[in-house]
Enzyme design. Structure first.
Site, PDB file in Angstrom:
ATOM      1  N   ARG A  21       1.057  -1.371  -0.138  1.00  0.00           N
ATOM      2  CA  ARG A  21       0.290   0.100   0.237  1.00  0.00           C
ATOM      3  C   ARG A  21       1.023   1.326  -0.093  1.00  0.00           C
ATOM      4  NH1 ARG A  21      -2.341  -1.632   5.454  1.00  0.00           N
ATOM      5  NH2 ARG A  21      -0.293  -2.423   5.908  1.00  0.00           N
ATOM      6  N   GLU A  22       0.953   2.076  -0.659  1.00  0.00           N
ATOM      7  CA  GLU A  22       1.097   3.368  -0.824  1.00  0.00           C
ATOM      8  C   GLU A  22       0.798   4.040   0.735  1.00  0.00           C
ATOM      9  OE1 GLU A  22       0.187   6.374  -3.127  1.00  0.00           O
ATOM     10  OE2 GLU A  22       0.170   4.700  -5.426  1.00  0.00           O
ATOM     11  N   LYS A  31      -4.684 -10.709  -7.313  1.00  0.00           N
ATOM     12  CA  LYS A  31      -4.432 -10.048  -7.365  1.00  0.00           C
ATOM     13  C   LYS A  31      -5.658  -8.730  -7.557  1.00  0.00           C
ATOM     14  CE  LYS A  31      -2.361  -5.404  -6.729  1.00  0.00           C
ATOM     15  NZ  LYS A  31      -2.086  -4.781  -5.786  1.00  0.00           N
ATOM     16  N   GLY A  64     -16.734   6.319   3.989  1.00  0.00           N
ATOM     17  CA  GLY A  64     -16.267   8.192   3.545  1.00  0.00           C
ATOM     18  C   GLY A  64     -16.640   8.368   2.636  1.00  0.00           C
ATOM     19  N   CYS A  93      -4.731   2.624  -7.892  1.00  0.00           N
ATOM     20  CA  CYS A  93      -5.222   0.710  -8.519  1.00  0.00           C
ATOM     21  C   CYS A  93      -6.467   0.675  -7.804  1.00  0.00           C
ATOM     22  CB  CYS A  93      -4.259   0.163  -6.802  1.00  0.00           C
ATOM     23  SG  CYS A  93      -2.315   0.840  -6.922  1.00  0.00           S
TER      24      CYS A  93
HETATM   25  C1  UGA Z   1      -4.139  -0.992  -2.535  1.00  0.00           C
HETATM   26  C2  UGA Z   1      -4.769  -1.986  -1.819  1.00  0.00           C
HETATM   27  O1  UGA Z   1      -4.342  -1.745  -0.296  1.00  0.00           O
HETATM   28  C3  UGA Z   1      -2.002  -3.299  -1.988  1.00  0.00           C
HETATM   29  O2  UGA Z   1      -2.682  -4.325  -0.870  1.00  0.00           O
HETATM   30  C4  UGA Z   1      -2.226  -3.101  -3.162  1.00  0.00           C
HETATM   31  O3  UGA Z   1      -1.399  -4.035  -3.639  1.00  0.00           O
HETATM   32  C5  UGA Z   1      -2.433  -1.968  -3.672  1.00  0.00           C
HETATM   33  O4  UGA Z   1      -3.378  -1.018  -3.919  1.00  0.00           O
HETATM   34  C6  UGA Z   1      -1.998  -1.690  -5.726  1.00  0.00           C
HETATM   35  O5  UGA Z   1      -2.795  -2.542  -5.866  1.00  0.00           O
HETATM   36  O6  UGA Z   1      -0.885  -0.955  -5.861  1.00  0.00           O
HETATM   37  P1  UGA Z   1      -3.094   1.416  -1.760  1.00  0.00           P
HETATM   38  O7  UGA Z   1      -4.235   2.133  -3.123  1.00  0.00           O
HETATM   39  O8  UGA Z   1      -2.207   2.288  -1.654  1.00  0.00           O
HETATM   40  O9  UGA Z   1      -3.449   0.233  -1.654  1.00  0.00           O
HETATM   41  O10 UGA Z   1      -4.174   2.548  -0.710  1.00  0.00           O
HETATM   42  P2  UGA Z   1      -5.137   2.060   0.172  1.00  0.00           P
HETATM   43  O11 UGA Z   1      -4.935   1.466   1.480  1.00  0.00           O
HETATM   44  O12 UGA Z   1      -5.673   0.176  -0.105  1.00  0.00           O
HETATM   45  O13 UGA Z   1      -6.668   2.568   0.370  1.00  0.00           O
HETATM   46  C7  UGA Z   1      -7.595   3.052  -1.212  1.00  0.00           C
HETATM   47  C8  UGA Z   1      -8.278   3.707  -0.866  1.00  0.00           C
HETATM   48  O14 UGA Z   1      -9.713   3.171  -0.446  1.00  0.00           O
HETATM   49  C9  UGA Z   1      -8.307   4.483  -0.281  1.00  0.00           C
HETATM   50  O15 UGA Z   1      -8.379   6.137  -1.205  1.00  0.00           O
HETATM   51  C10 UGA Z   1      -8.552   4.604   0.890  1.00  0.00           C
HETATM   52  O16 UGA Z   1      -9.148   6.163   1.400  1.00  0.00           O
HETATM   53  C11 UGA Z   1      -9.910   4.141   0.827  1.00  0.00           C
HETATM   54  N1  UGA Z   1     -10.495   3.294   1.324  1.00  0.00           N
HETATM   55  C12 UGA Z   1      -9.413   2.223   2.657  1.00  0.00           C
HETATM   56  C13 UGA Z   1     -11.581   4.443   2.474  1.00  0.00           C
HETATM   57  O17 UGA Z   1     -12.242   4.993   1.870  1.00  0.00           O
HETATM   58  N2  UGA Z   1     -12.153   3.328   3.360  1.00  0.00           N
HETATM   59  C14 UGA Z   1     -11.739   1.895   3.805  1.00  0.00           C
HETATM   60  O18 UGA Z   1     -12.219   1.108   4.899  1.00  0.00           O
HETATM   61  C15 UGA Z   1      -9.979   2.180   3.926  1.00  0.00           C
END
Ligand code: UGA
Length: 463
Positions: free
Chosen positions: A153-154, A206, A255, A262
């Site tokens: 994750r970023e 994935k 939210g 991704c």
């Molecule tokens: C995501 C996946 O979590 C990673 O496992 C994956 O490797 C990556 O994509 C990828 O394919 O490269 P990332 O995009 O960095 O990682 O971010 P996340 O932490 O997963 O969050 C994604 C989005 O969902 C964000 O906008 C976050 O604010 C939102 N989110 C997350 C929610 O709105 N609610 C939640 O409960 C969790």
């Protein structure tokens, strides 16, 4: 082991640093000369906590280098990781041109017996095309194709790479498995679960993982819409659901919805893959629709609070797609900014890391250098990204600065009792609002138990 990494974006660069830090000899290559130049000087092109220090350290150790010449990176490499971008085409399908160009370069310059590993997120079946390209453009050398999807994750990328929940290896030859197992040995040794599959399964796993997480978020957001109409509290509903280990609490935060490079593209790519193969995955269409609806719901709350948006000033706290990054790609915060600007509002944005990127993406956005400057004279403050520093805002100071004491909490980050206690009209997502007029608003009429729940504060689950 000598490793080549093609593509030094988020996944590629973190992969370079992670492999170097466990002792491999890594060369990263990219077609972007400026990026390679910066990397050679130890400067990361994006913000990722801990990455700059690790980059400098690994370059100094002599285990990590960067080159513009793919042939140089590929010389003698036993494993070649393809980490190039797979952006969405206009029709939602993944654009795999960079994959093809990488495979061509490997066919021309890769060593005999090299294991060619897809790390970019790609539709199931892509390895077949990579294999064909290697065959068609190579001169009889043997390559072993494999898939090793990345789950980082970023914001927590290095840690996710070095301490992953699972390492997924999709292979079709003993050699492919042997090389990848040796490469990951130190990480497997420290407890990561190794899952070995065929290549198509690894590729699909994935996409399925990202789409499933996006589905959880959209489910929570749909529940939020229902909570707003019933007076229930979506945070507490998620706590109750998440207490069941079969469901799990993670990724049930309602939210503004998901963004980033991704989830939006991967949900679309998986749906498109199905459509191309004759399977209509309507659930994924709905996941994407619900995500857009979340931004609209937040805009609706701002309108509910302010009535007309024309000439109103709105402070937008958080512009990155999530906390811990300067990445604004597909940021829900910017989607909301666009929507508010289109309705005639002035939007003043602040982000601890992403202001420059946000301004490039949305030049109409006014920028502030801290939350209080953004809030000065604002009729409404919107929390759009869950940066830690927004949890401890000085509420009395904000109250003093703002034209109207109105907060729309697009990430349910703040404590309703505290914000209400400071005299704000508080509108969270899927939770009862806190209103200061003493009389039931049209919102509250639809939520008979709303104010009571807010006054009680977050529901606690004992045990
Ligand atoms: C995501 C996946 O979590 C990673 O496992 C994956 O490797 C990556 O994509 C990828 O394919 O490269 P990332 O995009 O960095 O990682 O971010 P996340 O932490 O997963 O969050 C994604 C989005 O969902 C964000 O906008 C976050 O604010 C939102 N989110 C997350 C929610 O709105 N609610 C939640 O409960 C969790």
């Amino acid at each position: 082991m000598k490793v080549a990494v093609m593509g030094t974006g988020h996944v590629g660069l973190v992969t370079c640093v992670a492999f170097a830090s466990i002792g491999h000899d890594v060369t990263g290559t990219d077609v972007d000369a400026e990026k390679i130049d910066a990397l050679r000087r130890g400067v990361s092109p994006f913000y990722e906590p801990g990455l700059d220090d690790a980059l400098v350290r690994e370059i100094a150790s002599g285990r990590l280098s960067f080159t513009l010449e793919a042939s140089e990176a590929l010389r003698g490499a036993e494993a070649v990781f393809i980490c190039v971008g797979t952006p969405a085409r206009a029709d939602g399908e993944a654009n795999l041109l960079a994959m093809e160009l990488s495979a061509s370069a490997i066919a021309r310059h890769g060593g005999d017996g090299a294991v060619v590993v897809e790390k970019s997120t790609v539709p199931a079946g892509t390895a077949d095309r990579v294999r064909l390209t290697l065959l068609r453009e190579g001169d009889g050398r043997t390559f072993h194709v494999a898939s090793n999807p990345e789950f980082l994750r970023e914001g927590t990328a290095l840690n996710d790479s070095l301490e992953p929940d699972r390492i997924v290896i999709g292979v079709e030859s003993e050699r492919g498995l042997d090389v990848l197992r040796r490469l990951y040995e130190p990480i497997i040794h420290s407890g990561a679960r190794l899952i070995v599959t065929d290549i198509r399964t690894a590729e699909l796993a994935k996409h399925a993982s990202n789409a499933f997480l996006a589905m959880k978020i959209s489910f929570a957001n749909a529940l939020a819409r229902l909570c707003e109409r019933t007076g229930a509290d979506v945070t507490a509903v998620a706590d109750v659901m998440g207490a069941d280990p079969r469901i799990g609490r993670a990724f049930l935060n309602a939210g503004l919805g998901y963004g980033g490079y991704c989830f939006p593209k991967d949900v679309a790519a998986l749906e498109r893959l199905g459509a191309r193969l004759g399977y209509t995955f309507t659930l994924l269409q709905e996941v994407a629709r619900l995500n857009e609806e979340s931004v609209e719901a937040a805009a609706g709350m701002v309108e509910e609070a302010l009535w007309n948006l024309g000439d109103k000033r709105i402070a937008l706290l958080g512009l990155a797609f999530k906390a811990g990054t300067d990445d604004v790609r597909f940021s829900p915060a910017l989607a909301l900014a666009r929507r508010l600007l289109a309705s005639g509002a002035h939007v003043i944005g602040y982000d601890p890391r992403a202001t420059r990127a946000a301004k490039e993406d949305l030049p109409e956005l006014e920028l502030a250098s801290d939350p209080y400057e953004a809030a000065s004279g604002a009729h409404c403050l919107v929390v759009a990204t869950e940066w830690e520093e927004f949890r401890s805002l000085n509420l009395p100071a904000l109250h003093e600065l703002m034209a109207y004491p109105v907060i729309v909490d697009g990430r349910n980050l703040l404590d309703p009792a505290e914000v209400g206690g400071a005299g704000f009209w508080y509108y969270p997502m899927g939770r009862p609002p806190v209103l200061q007029d003493g009389s039931p608003s049209s919102n509250v009429e639809r939520r008979p138990t709303g104010e009571r729940t807010a006054a009680l504060g977050p529901v606690e689950i004992a045990g």
